[in-house]
Scaffold this active site. Structure first.
Site, PDB file in Angstrom:
ATOM      1  N   GLU A 443      -8.001   7.115   4.711  1.00 58.60           N
ATOM      2  CA  GLU A 443      -6.662   7.504   5.136  1.00 58.60           C
ATOM      3  C   GLU A 443      -6.602   9.025   5.081  1.00 58.60           C
ATOM      4  O   GLU A 443      -5.769   9.596   4.416  1.00 58.60           O
ATOM      5  CB  GLU A 443      -5.661   6.878   4.158  1.00 58.60           C
ATOM      6  CG  GLU A 443      -4.214   6.956   4.566  1.00 58.60           C
ATOM      7  CD  GLU A 443      -3.286   6.530   3.435  1.00 58.60           C
ATOM      8  OE1 GLU A 443      -3.733   5.868   2.477  1.00 58.60           O
ATOM      9  OE2 GLU A 443      -2.099   6.876   3.511  1.00 58.60           O
ATOM     10  N   GLU A 452      -6.801  17.391   8.379  1.00 59.79           N
ATOM     11  CA  GLU A 452      -7.022  17.320   6.941  1.00 59.79           C
ATOM     12  C   GLU A 452      -8.496  17.047   6.669  1.00 59.79           C
ATOM     13  O   GLU A 452      -8.874  16.548   5.619  1.00 59.79           O
ATOM     14  CB  GLU A 452      -6.097  16.274   6.302  1.00 59.79           C
ATOM     15  CG  GLU A 452      -4.653  16.753   6.307  1.00 59.79           C
ATOM     16  CD  GLU A 452      -3.659  15.798   5.666  1.00 59.79           C
ATOM     17  OE1 GLU A 452      -4.078  14.849   4.983  1.00 59.79           O
ATOM     18  OE2 GLU A 452      -2.442  16.018   5.864  1.00 59.79           O
TER      19      GLU A 452
END
Lengths: 643, 643
Positions: A443, A452
């Site tokens: 995730e 990210e």
């Protein structure tokens, strides 16, 4: 009084004002409009409209007192401040060729603004620019804005834009008033106290053209009684298009101001019917009632939207999950997103069914690694998938944040997962796994997909996978679209430095105009098939602004992502395919240091790069056409994500 | 060796370079071109042109050494630094659609620049952008420029511009390379180490189009042998237009680089004839000889121009003569301007003849007041006029600077003017004169005419004048024109603040392109006829950029003035009517915070305001079209002149 109660709506658009004529009896003006008419505020002229400075000097007999609409003593300070918007004299024409009129206009503007400031009014309404040139007007207003008062100045702008097919039939004098607004605010350097009050007329431009304004600092919409139609009862009502526009205003905290004379005879008759009850029924009351009806008819805000109200147009720096350890509160917020984990569960279920035929379900155990397990929601989703599909699962939960690991241990104990789940307290990039996995679950996605550093993490984790192993997500793509976002731009600008203009922000975009459909930017697929494949990317995008939009200002780009978790199971925030009711991600905003104006029908050429260094990853971006911007964030000097 | 000696010329354009092919024997390259050929420097490839990073990785057998043109040891550091411009591989195409070529290009560019930096080269020549897009190229170059080295990067551009009438005959691929340059430098934020090297071909664009380049950071002109014609002796020579361009290049400190093969048979024959004297005659020597001939043929610089060389493109803050007392050195400099005082003398003479008929010459005395007398040059000019015309004069010399008054007293004593000249040590705005004057004489003009507050001073002095008295000057007008001035813009930008972008500077403009003829801005006439007339002004100007110029960048505006001292006696610096050989004033430069690009044939709409407050006077300015700039210097926040 407010137009109505709508759960969660605390915005300014609950209040409705009325435009009035000059009257030197301000208490009467307020009483009549607020108490008899039930309006919330008045837009009232501050000065006798026949006043002209050059004439006063010739009549040397005057006492020198300026003919304002009553002294500051006739209303209490809070009444002036809360219920009066000062209307600057509409005769002023600061770009007039007539020297006397121009100078009179400058003098009067300064006098009226000084008076409004003395009264502590919150806002003044400036008359619409009259000709094609507005440079001197903008200069005078800019001088006022550079002063030290906090008053808002609303520039009146008629909502006019010639459509292409009507261009032939109309004179050259009819220009897109957005262009006038754009010149004006550029000359005033996008000042945050300069806003727009739109005059809504009976004809409206195209939806695309209207859409531009929701990214601009529109504070008020002045609804003329001429806009209204007459319903079967003889009462005023609006066309479907106007209703839709008004709803848009309510949703964007834009106040309605009713203006003009009553043009509906039924309204007048109704007014007379009540003469026994009130000394004077307000002739515009029926229009206010209709607007209140539109407001009350709106659906209540969903609970999630109410929760997110405070984040609207609020710039947040993106997370640095690889470099920083997340806080419990952050985990808490993300874990509340049930829809997200439903999608993960669905993806794992499909993968399990694909990898383990029914006849092997009782003997074959799938090895699943959750890389970046956090406090365990993906572990839970995976185990639920196993239970749902009747497949046997062995889970490794890899997490580098020692604080989250504590929580994981507690969770495993609480749920009795000891025999199924192995917790690994390590960075996935440095861990050596005891066995190969069938499935990697992660995730690691940000609002822009790869921002990210999901690619870098999963590259490091690929060695855990069997040759035929799979990753969930299997791929993700970022998307961009150009936006008009005056509020966001001004918030970035308020920092007064370069760094903030070269940083990407996570924002729940609300007062934003999306100028063109999104386009895909960067795509990453896992597992990678070629070891040599790098994570650097470069993309050139061409956005065509529709002709019927008119010109528009591009303040930056809204970014989104869409991920394929497994086969047809998607997860994302790209508007046209966004997963409903999911709230883990807001959009990402890439600002431009200088907004760029694009002409109707033209192409906006944008370049984006994803760059990788030994310690950090960063984006660089620029506009190449219609005008070249500087290269933003060169060498990652302002914004980067740490490895 | 230099092309020749021209007194006063210390610029780079005295040196001529040559473009060479790849050769790994750099010592030989230097010897052949510098000593045999007499060139001053070489533009030499740094890397084997067949090198490709992606191929090297495939041949894993290589030792890993990059194929540079010899190691850093083969030449001394000063030889590398002074005589070599590094030529970056011309095959690189950073915006190629071919991913492999693009990535190879990025790698190679970085490697070659790193090597050049290691060698301490002063400059590198970058290949011309290949397609219509140059965004990735600009990004990579920008990353290099953001680094910490001091090397200049010269972007190669062909001097090509399709003329309007030839547009039909040529493909769309033939673009104005100025546009390419403009995109590139915008993406690189006008970096001061990024410059242009123009490829001069056999055909040249229009003079207006060429003129744009002199305001750009042009460092070199690469002259191809194909440009040359053959004279009656079989030697290379250039067309009149090319000669004119080369002269312009010399006058703007731009270096010539010879490129290509010898295409003149006579040249080859000459080379052979000298084989006995030199082991190898350089085949391009005849081209160098011709360029040297053009250089030596140029007129020597006038003495005044030599004196002012150091001021070229040097920004100076304007004087504050009302607020500050000037220094002796400043007076000294201004007083050296004989031409200015000749004009004043001429004006006073005419005025005296007009006011005093011959028959009254012996009995009538004219009262003349010099307001702002300084150290006395206007007094001297006036007395000389009186002597020349045989008129009687009584002079009041009014001066507020007590230091200059000391000098005045000494002068009066020295010249024996005691009976004619009365010195008044006072500010003209506060003095009470014992009698009315026939003539007011003042020298209160700045580069923009009214920018040293001549109007305000003379308003204060008007009370000294008789009803029919006159002022010298009787009127003055300011002028503006848009300019491309990359050097000035970068100097302003180097301050990194807003104040410097909103300040007017006095500059001797040299590397500047004037994009349109000047237009008048503000006019002041003295004495004033209505007493009420204010000194505030507003002017809107429309400059049309000629179609054949092509697009151009406006970095700001050059300002000038022209004054009518009396009737037909003029004084000024407006280029088309400038007083010859006068040097008291340089032009004034009003910068734009963000340069504005104008398309060919389009109109640039500019607004200028002169604003007056109780303690200061200031200008505000902006561009309204083709795009709106902010209002510069709002409320005089950055630049003002104190009363």
């Amino acid at each position: 009084m407010p137009l109505g109660e709508r759960a969660g709506d605390k915005s300014e658009s609950r209040y409705c004002g009325v435009e009035t004529d000059f009257n030197d009896d301000m208490p009467h003006v307020l009483h009549f409009n607020l108490y008899s008419g039930s309006f919330d505020f008045v837009v009232a002229p501050l000065m006798d409209h026949s006043y002209r400075p050059s004439l006063v000097q010739k009549d040397a007999l005057g006492s020198g007192v300026l003919p304002f609409a009553g002294s500051d003593l006739v209303l209490s300070p809070s009444q002036w401040s809360s219920h009066v918007v000062g209307k600057i004299s509409s005769w002023i024409d600061l770009d007039s060729e007539d020297e006397t009129l121009r100078i009179d206009s400058e003098t009067t503007l300064k006098q009226e603004i000084a008076w409004a400031s003395h009264l502590s009014l919150q806002a003044c309404l400036l008359p619409a620019p009259k000709g094609t040139s507005c440079a001197n007007y903008a200069r005078c207003v800019n001088q006022i804005l550079q002063g030290s008062n906090n008053m808002q100045l609303w520039l009146r702008v008629p909502l006019v834009k010639p459509d292409d097919d009507s261009m032939d039939a109309k004179s050259v004098a009819l220009v897109d008033s957005w262009e006038t607004w754009n010149s004006f605010r550029l000359l005033c350097e996008h000042h945050s106290q300069l806003s727009v009050a739109l005059d809504i007329l009976s004809t409206l431009p195209s939806p695309n053209s209207l859409g531009r304004w929701f990214g601009e600092p529109v504070r008020a919409a002045i609804l003329h009684t001429d806009c209204f139609l007459t319903n079967s009862h003889g009462c005023p009502c609006l066309s479907k298009r106007h209703q839709s526009l008004i709803t848009g205003f309510f949703n964007h905290s834009i106040q309605i101001i009713v203006s003009g004379n009553s043009v509906h005879p039924k309204a007048s008759v109704d007014a007379n019917d009540n003469s026994g009850t009130n000394s004077q029924r307000h002739p515009l009351r029926p229009y206010l009632d209709y607007i209140g009806y539109l407001y009350q008819r709106m659906d209540p805000l969903p609970e999630q939207e109410r929760f997110e109200l405070g984040y609207r147009d609020f710039l947040q720096s993106p997370l640095q999950p690889l470099m920083d350890n997340l806080e419990a509160q952050t985990y808490e917020t993300f874990e509340r997103d049930a829809v997200k984990y439903i999608q993960y569960q669905r993806a794992v279920s499909k993968a399990l069914l694909d990898r383990v035929p029914d006849e092997e379900a009782s003997v074959k155990t799938i090895v699943l690694m959750v890389v970046g397990a956090g406090r365990g929601p993906l572990v839970r989703a995976s185990l639920q998938a196993a239970e749902e599909t009747g497949r046997k699962l062995k889970v490794y939960a890899v997490e580098k944040n020692p604080n989250a690991v504590v929580t994981l241990h507690a969770l495993v104990k609480l749920e009795g997962w000891e025999d199924t789940v192995t917790i690994v307290s390590s960075d996935m990039r440095h861990w050596s796994a005891p066995e190969k996995a069938d499935i990697l679950v992660s995730e690691l996605l940000g609002s822009f997909g790869d921002n990210e550093l999901s690619p870098e993490c999963l590259d490091g984790a690929q060695r855990f996978l069997k040759q035929d192993g799979i990753s969930i997500p299997s791929s993700y793509t970022s998307f961009l679209q150009p936006v008009t976002a005056s509020k966001l731009y001004n918030d970035v600008k308020a920092h007064k430095d370069l760094v903030h203009f070269e940083t990407a922000y996570v924002v729940k975009m609300h007062n934003v105009a999306k100028l063109a459909p999104t386009q895909p930017v960067f795509t990453f697929t896992h597992p990678k098939h070629s070891d040599k494949e790098i994570n650097q990317r470069y993309k050139k995008l061409n956005f065509i602004i529709p002709n019927d939009t008119g010109s528009a200002m591009v303040h930056g780009f809204a970014g989104y992502f869409d991920a394929t978790l497994y086969k047809d199971v998607h997860l994302g925030i790209e508007p046209s395919t966004a997963t409903p009711n999911m709230f883990s991600w807001f959009a990402i905003f890439f600002p431009l240091r200088t907004p760029i104006c694009v002409d109707p029908g033209s192409t906006l050429e944008v370049h984006f790069w994803r760059c990788c260094g030994s310690t950090k990853v960063w984006y660089e971006w620029c506009v190449a056409s219609p005008a070249s911007s500087p290269m933003h964030n060169s060498n990652g000097r302002s914004y980067w994500v740490g490895l």
